[in-house]
Design an enzyme around this catalytic site. Structure first.
Site, PDB file in Angstrom:
ATOM      1  CE1 TYR A 396      -4.027  -1.941   1.480  1.00 45.67           C
ATOM      2  CE2 TYR A 396      -2.317  -3.126   2.660  1.00 45.67           C
ATOM      3  CZ  TYR A 396      -3.619  -3.024   2.229  1.00 45.67           C
ATOM      4  OH  TYR A 396      -4.524  -4.003   2.548  1.00 45.67           O
ATOM      5  CG  HIS A 477      -7.569   1.615   4.121  1.00 42.58           C
ATOM      6  ND1 HIS A 477      -6.284   1.164   4.012  1.00 42.58           N
ATOM      7  CD2 HIS A 477      -8.278   0.599   4.679  1.00 42.58           C
ATOM      8  CE1 HIS A 477      -6.210  -0.081   4.484  1.00 42.58           C
ATOM      9  NE2 HIS A 477      -7.401  -0.444   4.888  1.00 42.58           N
ATOM     10  CG  ASN A 515      -4.324  -1.702   7.766  1.00 46.25           C
ATOM     11  OD1 ASN A 515      -3.131  -1.677   8.027  1.00 46.25           O
ATOM     12  ND2 ASN A 515      -4.842  -2.543   6.915  1.00 46.25           N
TER      13      ASN A 515
END
Ligand code: 6FA
Ligand code: ABL
Length: 538
Positions: A396, A477, A515
């Site tokens: 990510y 997210h 996260n």
């Protein structure tokens, strides 16, 4: 009955807010569009192997991958949003992977869009840690199960200069750090804000949770909100729920849900309000156009771009790619979990996380997060491979990502989605993520027995990234659609209103390093302290 506070949405933001308001003696109604989730909330969706227990799909951590699985009937996902989001008690926290990071100081810095009055996160982070501690060893017998990926990642990351740490013991250490995944599980079960904040709130007579109640708009008299309009005619005339004098509405309906309510309340860009005007049922509840409030609702949106790499290694147990966990689990693992809530089923799928900072060609620092899990979503490869040995690394791009998109209504039927996708609108984001991916691929070549199967040797990394399906590029997210400083002020109050607030992921002005649920809950602790301190309330 009128209320002091009406809270809309029982996710990460809404549950913290409801608990802290009711703790102060305010009368609070929490309105949730979905139904029950874990057994504590009345849920009963138990896998066949746990028949006769109160262990639901939402309670059992090891059922996490079943959310995306074969059963087809995914009622827990919102049907009015074009991406994954949880529409049930607990919102995203009841269906997510439960990766849980205490936020960093940098997550709340002015450099990332926060007003200076928000930069001191520490005492709110402490409040969160006290209510909801993390664990990186979720099986209470102390044994780490299905843990082969750590051995492989250790061999891969050590030569790159990564340090093995207990991640939440060092929240600020996010460059060249790796460790066991941390979760908000306890007692071998999904825990999160539903098992903590919601439980204390529920014990108070001044708190009420109403499920299956969709809020469509707030009713207002100019800049003053007087109540909320819902589809639930059992709780008020025509579904209307009024506020006490000086009462307040707090929207915690998430990055898509909150903008939709604002648009239907005549708040947002004119193109969105005009879609509402084209929907006769919704248009009837709009205020007169002279009361429309033009704010950049839905703009400034971010979500982490993410790319999966798939590998095989002879030490790995891919856990049959989680295919049988609902209908036909490995008998010993099921029996162990039923007996003591320990073992493989005491954890969701991720096992290892790592972070590093990279400098992009524009001179800006961007962070990359890796999440490692046994199994895979789908493999495209020219190689023949042993599917029982596959694991995935999801990479990510996080803090420092510059790409932005837009959330809005996709048509006059009022579904919500990304109307401008937020990934790689800045080419330097893509370039930097590729740099991080290449580093892992190069290092993997030096680990004995480790084979990269996707992308394979007929696909260059940049082609792989260029052709990556946009349906898989995101991370669930979403932040920023009601960014602080743009849509809400530094008290989380919607600008140009007197008593309408937003406390959920949508006010977070840019991506955090991990996260996000931990950062969202700490943010909600701070937001509600500011709202309670603000004069003029009930
Ligand atoms: N975040 C993490 O930190 N760790 C993870 O492992 C993680 N995994 C996932 C994941 O696996 C999936 C599939 C998804 C979808 C998200 C994941 N996330 C993870 C992200 C995290 O869950 C979200 O960032 C977080 O839950 C966002 O918190 P919010 O408070 O902003 O919003 P929620 O979506 O949690 O809650 C909104 C609630 O409002 C829902 O319960 C919804 O039903 C309700 N609602 C929406 N519109 C409404 C309306 N009009 N009326 C009444 N209720 C409404
Ligand atoms: C997160 O934070 C992400 O939002 C989820 O996408 C991710 O789960 C979890 N944490 C765990 O890392 C993945 C599943 O493991 C995949 O099987 C699934 O295809 C994907 O979510 C869907 O976005």
């Amino acid at each position: 009955t009128p209320y002091d506070y009406i809270v809309v949405g029982s996710g990460a933001g809404g549950l913290v807010v409801s608990d802290r308001l009711s703790e102060q003696g305010k009368s609070v109604i929490l309105l949730e569009q979905g139904g029950p989730s874990t057994s504590m909330t009345g849920g009963t969706d138990t896998p066949p192997w746990a028949d006769g227990t109160d262990l639901t799909r939402f309670d059992i951590p090891g059922e996490f991958q079943s959310m995306f699985g074969s059963s087809g009937q995914t009622y827990w996902f919102c049907k009015d949003i074009t991406t994954f989001a949880g529409c049930l008690v607990g919102g995203g926290t009841s269906i997510n992977g439960a990766l849980y990071w205490y936020p960093t100081q940098d997550d709340f810095s002015t450099a990332h869009g926060w007003p200076s009055s928000w930069t001191n996160i520490d005492s709110y982070r402490q409040k969160l840690m006290q209510r909801l501690p993390s664990t990186d060893n979720p099986s209470s017998d102390g044994i780490r199960y299905l843990n082969q990926t750590m051995g492989v990642m250790q061999q891969l990351l050590t030569p790159l200069g990564f340090t093995h740490i207990t991640i939440n013991d060092n929240p600020e250490f996010k460059d060249h750090a790796y460790g066991y995944s941390a979760y908000n599980f306890q007692q071998g079960k999904r825990w999160g804000p539903v098992a903590t904040y919601l439980q204390t709130a529920s014990q108070r007579s001044n708190f009420r949770l109403e499920k299956y109640t969709v809020v469509t708009s707030v009713a207002r008299n100019g800049s003053t909100v007087t109540g909320v309009q819902t589809n639930n005619t059992a709780i008020g005339p025509n579904g209307f729920i009024p506020l006490n004098p000086n009462g307040r509405v707090i929207l915690s309906a998430g990055s898509f849900g909150t903008p939709r309510i604002l648009f239907q309340s005549g708040i947002g860009p004119s193109d969105m309000i005009s879609l509402v005007q084209q929907n006769a049922a919704a248009a009837a509840f709009l205020p007169p156009s002279s009361d429309f409030i033009d704010l950049p609702v839905g703009m400034n949106v971010q979500d982490n771009p993410s790319i999966n790499l798939m590998f095989t290694h002879p030490s790995i147990d891919s856990y049959d790619n989680w295919a049988n966990i609902w209908g036909d689990p490995r008998p010993a693992d099921a029996a162990q979990y039923l007996a003591s809530q320990t073992g493989v089923f005491a954890s969701s799928s991720p096992r290892v996380n790592f972070w590093r900072a990279l400098e992009g060609s524009d001179g800006n620092t961007r962070y990359i997060q890796g999440t490692v899990r046994p199994g895979f979503d789908s493999v495209t490869t020219d190689y023949s491979y042993n599917s029982s040995q596959v694991f995935s690394i999801t990479m990510y791009l996080s803090t420092g990502t510059t790409s932005r998109g837009r959330i809005g209504l996709t048509s006059s039927s009022l579904g919500a989605g990304a109307i401008t996708q937020p990934w790689f609108t800045d080419p330097v984001d893509k370039e930097t993520l590729i740099q991080g991916l290449q580093e892992i691929i190069n290092a993997a070549a030096n680990v004995s027995g480790l084979t990269l199967i996707t992308p394979d040797n007929t696909t260059t990394l940049s082609d792989y990234v260029d052709n990556y399906p946009s349906s898989s590029l995101g991370s669930n997210h979403w932040v920023g659609s009601c960014s602080i400083g743009k849509v809400v002020d530094e008290n989380a109050k919607v600008m140009n209103t007197d008593n309408l607030f937003v406390v959920d992921a949508s006010i977070v002005p840019s991506l955090v390093v991990g996260n996000p649920q931990g950062a969202i809950m700490a943010m909600a602790e701070m937001a509600i302290a500011k709202i309670l301190a603000l004069s003029g309330g009930p």
